[in-house]
Enzyme design. Structure first.
Site, PDB file in Angstrom:
ATOM      1  CG  ASN A 146      -7.587   0.322  12.255  1.00 51.84           C
ATOM      2  OD1 ASN A 146      -7.915  -0.018  13.395  1.00 51.84           O
ATOM      3  ND2 ASN A 146      -6.403   0.033  11.741  1.00 51.84           N
TER       4      ASN A 146
ATOM      5  CB  CYS B 247      -4.971  -3.135  16.449  1.00 47.85           C
ATOM      6  SG  CYS B 247      -4.514  -1.629  15.608  1.00 47.85           S
TER       7      CYS B 247
ATOM      8  CG  HIS C  18      -7.844  -5.128  14.027  1.00 50.74           C
ATOM      9  ND1 HIS C  18      -8.577  -4.060  14.495  1.00 50.74           N
ATOM     10  CD2 HIS C  18      -6.699  -4.600  13.507  1.00 50.74           C
ATOM     11  CE1 HIS C  18      -7.913  -2.944  14.253  1.00 50.74           C
ATOM     12  NE2 HIS C  18      -6.774  -3.245  13.662  1.00 50.74           N
TER      13      HIS C  18
HETATM   14  O1  UT7 Z   1      -4.580  -1.792  12.565  1.00 49.63           O
HETATM   15  C1  UT7 Z   1      -3.354  -2.396  12.308  1.00 49.63           C
HETATM   16  C2  UT7 Z   1      -2.465  -1.592  11.510  1.00 49.63           C
HETATM   17  N1  UT7 Z   1      -2.821  -1.231  10.174  1.00 49.63           N
HETATM   18  C3  UT7 Z   1      -3.039  -2.056   9.160  1.00 49.63           C
HETATM   19  O2  UT7 Z   1      -3.278  -3.190   9.339  1.00 49.63           O
HETATM   20  C4  UT7 Z   1      -2.940  -1.574   7.755  1.00 49.63           C
HETATM   21  C5  UT7 Z   1      -2.291  -2.586   6.894  1.00 49.63           C
HETATM   22  N2  UT7 Z   1      -2.032  -2.105   5.536  1.00 49.63           N
HETATM   23  C6  UT7 Z   1      -3.022  -1.782   4.691  1.00 49.63           C
HETATM   24  O3  UT7 Z   1      -4.197  -1.884   4.998  1.00 49.63           O
HETATM   25  C7  UT7 Z   1      -2.620  -1.332   3.296  1.00 49.63           C
HETATM   26  O4  UT7 Z   1      -1.262  -1.582   3.099  1.00 49.63           O
HETATM   27  C8  UT7 Z   1      -2.927   0.178   3.035  1.00 49.63           C
HETATM   28  C9  UT7 Z   1      -4.431   0.374   2.969  1.00 49.63           C
HETATM   29  C10 UT7 Z   1      -2.316   1.007   4.134  1.00 49.63           C
HETATM   30  C11 UT7 Z   1      -2.327   0.582   1.704  1.00 49.63           C
HETATM   31  O5  UT7 Z   1      -2.834  -0.235   0.668  1.00 49.63           O
HETATM   32  P1  UT7 Z   1      -1.836  -0.846  -0.403  1.00 49.63           P
HETATM   33  O6  UT7 Z   1      -2.667  -1.557  -1.384  1.00 49.63           O
HETATM   34  O7  UT7 Z   1      -0.810  -1.640   0.352  1.00 49.63           O
HETATM   35  O8  UT7 Z   1      -1.255   0.440  -1.073  1.00 49.63           O
HETATM   36  P2  UT7 Z   1       0.272   0.918  -1.139  1.00 49.63           P
HETATM   37  O9  UT7 Z   1       0.729   1.412   0.180  1.00 49.63           O
HETATM   38  O10 UT7 Z   1       1.085  -0.153  -1.817  1.00 49.63           O
HETATM   39  O11 UT7 Z   1       0.136   2.146  -2.114  1.00 49.63           O
HETATM   40  C12 UT7 Z   1      -0.309   1.992  -3.462  1.00 49.63           C
HETATM   41  C13 UT7 Z   1      -0.445   3.361  -4.085  1.00 49.63           C
HETATM   42  C14 UT7 Z   1       0.763   4.255  -3.867  1.00 49.63           C
HETATM   43  O12 UT7 Z   1       0.964   5.012  -5.027  1.00 49.63           O
HETATM   44  P3  UT7 Z   1       2.099   4.602  -6.088  1.00 49.63           P
HETATM   45  O13 UT7 Z   1       3.397   4.680  -5.312  1.00 49.63           O
HETATM   46  O14 UT7 Z   1       1.767   3.221  -6.524  1.00 49.63           O
HETATM   47  O15 UT7 Z   1       1.965   5.642  -7.137  1.00 49.63           O
HETATM   48  C15 UT7 Z   1       0.321   5.177  -2.765  1.00 49.63           C
HETATM   49  O16 UT7 Z   1       0.978   6.427  -2.800  1.00 49.63           O
HETATM   50  O17 UT7 Z   1      -1.559   4.045  -3.494  1.00 49.63           O
HETATM   51  C16 UT7 Z   1      -1.131   5.336  -3.075  1.00 49.63           C
HETATM   52  N3  UT7 Z   1      -1.934   5.723  -1.932  1.00 49.63           N
HETATM   53  C17 UT7 Z   1      -3.109   6.378  -2.037  1.00 49.63           C
HETATM   54  N4  UT7 Z   1      -3.785   6.836  -3.109  1.00 49.63           N
HETATM   55  C18 UT7 Z   1      -4.965   7.445  -2.888  1.00 49.63           C
HETATM   56  C19 UT7 Z   1      -1.679   5.504  -0.623  1.00 49.63           C
HETATM   57  N5  UT7 Z   1      -2.680   5.999   0.127  1.00 49.63           N
HETATM   58  C20 UT7 Z   1      -3.576   6.550  -0.735  1.00 49.63           C
HETATM   59  C21 UT7 Z   1      -4.804   7.205  -0.551  1.00 49.63           C
HETATM   60  N6  UT7 Z   1      -5.458   7.627  -1.653  1.00 49.63           N
HETATM   61  N7  UT7 Z   1      -5.359   7.403   0.662  1.00 49.63           N
END
Ligand code: UT7
Length: 357
Positions: A314, A143, A284
């Site tokens: 993104n 990115c 970004h």
């Molecule tokens: O472009 C450069 C590369 N990418 C990035 O910069 C992305 C960086 N990371 C992020 O933006 C965030 O970490 C995410 C958006 C990917 C995830 O957000 P988060 O607040 O860190 O969520 P998490 O991964 O800690 O997941 C929290 C919960 C999990 O459930 P449990 O284990 O707490 O029950 C996930 O399974 O959210 C769940 N989850 C979802 N639920 C509904 C993960 N994806 C989804 C989804 N819909 N799409």
């Protein structure tokens, strides 16, 4: 015989070393400025909303909006590839710049989702634009690719090697998205942005500071395992879904906030400017929460931070240049304004550029 001691003294008197950053020595900029002559972007026609995603994944509009700020994204048609969007974005940038394609000296395409491994997408774009006098190369920095591309282009212009350079950021991430993985599928999207840079002797405008960094030890936090020489395509690699993007989202999140804030501080230090001097920071567009956390860490008001993540999600290396084009064309920024573009991504890589438009 010229007095060698006087020459050395003279050189020392005009030599103003900039602060060391991360161990590297930086040379003063003594050549031409790389000034933005035109920008353009292009995204697929097909819109995929959060509601559309609810129908194919165990997710919700509420989760996506709250955790990312994304509402919809553009997704390429099965027959469309990176060069299709790259060429349209480039044509718009060339048109605004009033530069015929034959005048281009170099084309840099930042992408990890080019049309094919080789030839480079830059060569495909060169042919399709009719830019027969341009050298062409792809650049892979995730990115941060567009920022790496701008920085590379600036060096060629500063040294007087080239006068006119086209830098493109393009991704068709939908083609490497695992549409069964809700943790990545809701985030990724397609699009392209382009800028025409021209050499200018007016040192006041153009790219005035740059900073690049990388940390390969976190490579496995954001990668596509197969399709290269380590794991070439095979029936097994397809069955194991190794040709899709894998991401450790929460690890990347923390590094992203810290690294982008650090980049902004370094650029301000390098140019001896204050945050108040900056009209707009263009980060970004990976996650609204990352952008807000960066702004908070910098004590920078969100009113001067550009956000269009709700429309395009993104788009990786295309995101900052799509944002810059929108900011310019909507009048958010004007000639002579100071802006900072900052990004992070796979590699891991991060970096930024400070530009006087
Ligand atoms: O472009 C450069 C590369 N990418 C990035 O910069 C992305 C960086 N990371 C992020 O933006 C965030 O970490 C995410 C958006 C990917 C995830 O957000 P988060 O607040 O860190 O969520 P998490 O991964 O800690 O997941 C929290 C919960 C999990 O459930 P449990 O284990 O707490 O029950 C996930 O399974 O959210 C769940 N989850 C979802 N639920 C509904 C993960 N994806 C989804 C989804 N819909 N799409």
């Amino acid at each position: 015989m010229p007095d060698i001691i006087n020459i050395v003294n003279y050189l020392n008197s005009i030599w103003k070393p900039q602060e060391q950053q991360g161990g590297e020595n930086r040379l003063p900029n003594i050549g031409y400025s790389a000034v933005i002559a035109g920008t353009g972007f292009d995204v697929p026609e097909r819109v995929l909303t959060n509601e559309d995603l609810e129908k194919i994944l165990d997710t919700s509009d509420e989760w996506i909006t709250e955790r990312t700020g994304m509402k919809e994204r553009r997704i390429a048609a099965p027959t469309e590839a990176a060069s299709d969007f790259a060429c349209r974005a480039a044509q718009r940038a060339l048109e605004e710049a009033g530069v015929p394609a034959e005048e281009l000296d170099l084309i840099i395409v930042a992408t990890v989702t080019g049309d094919m491994p080789f030839p480079s997408t830059a060569c495909i774009v060169q042919d399709r634009l009719g830019a027969r006098n341009a050298a062409a190369m792809d650049l892979g920095a995730g990115c941060s690719g567009f920022i790496y591309g701008l920085t590379t282009a600036r060096q060629f212009i500063a040294t007087g090697t080239y006068r006119t350079i086209l830098v493109i950021g393009v991704e068709v991430l939908s083609k490497i998205t695992d549409w069964t993985d809700r943790s990545t599928a809701v985030l990724l999207a397609d699009g392209a942005g382009a800028v025409v840079l021209r050499a200018d002797q007016n040192q006041g405008r153009g790219i005035i500071a740059t900073y690049l960094a990388a940390d390969g030890s976190h490579g496995n936090d954001l990668y596509m395992p197969a399709g290269g020489s380590r794991i070439p395509a095979s029936i097994e690699s397809v069955q194991q879904r190794l040709h899709y993007l894998k991401m450790n989202g929460s690890a990347i999140f923390k590094i992203a906030v810290r690294s982008m804030a650090d980049v902004v501080k370094r650029l301000l230090d390098q140019a001896r400017l204050r945050a108040e001097d900056i009209k707009l920071v263009i980060p970004h567009q990976a996650n609204l929460r990352i952008i807000e956390a960066m702004a908070k860490l910098l004590n920078f008001p969100m009113e001067r931070v550009f956000v269009n993540i709700q429309k395009y999600a993104n788009t990786s290396s295309a995101s900052t240049i799509i944002a810059l084009d929108e900011a310019r064309k909507s009048g958010r920024v004007r000639q002579n304004d100071l802006i900072i573009m900052v990004a992070f991504g796979a590699g891991l890589t991060w970096g930024g550029v400070l530009i006087r438009l």
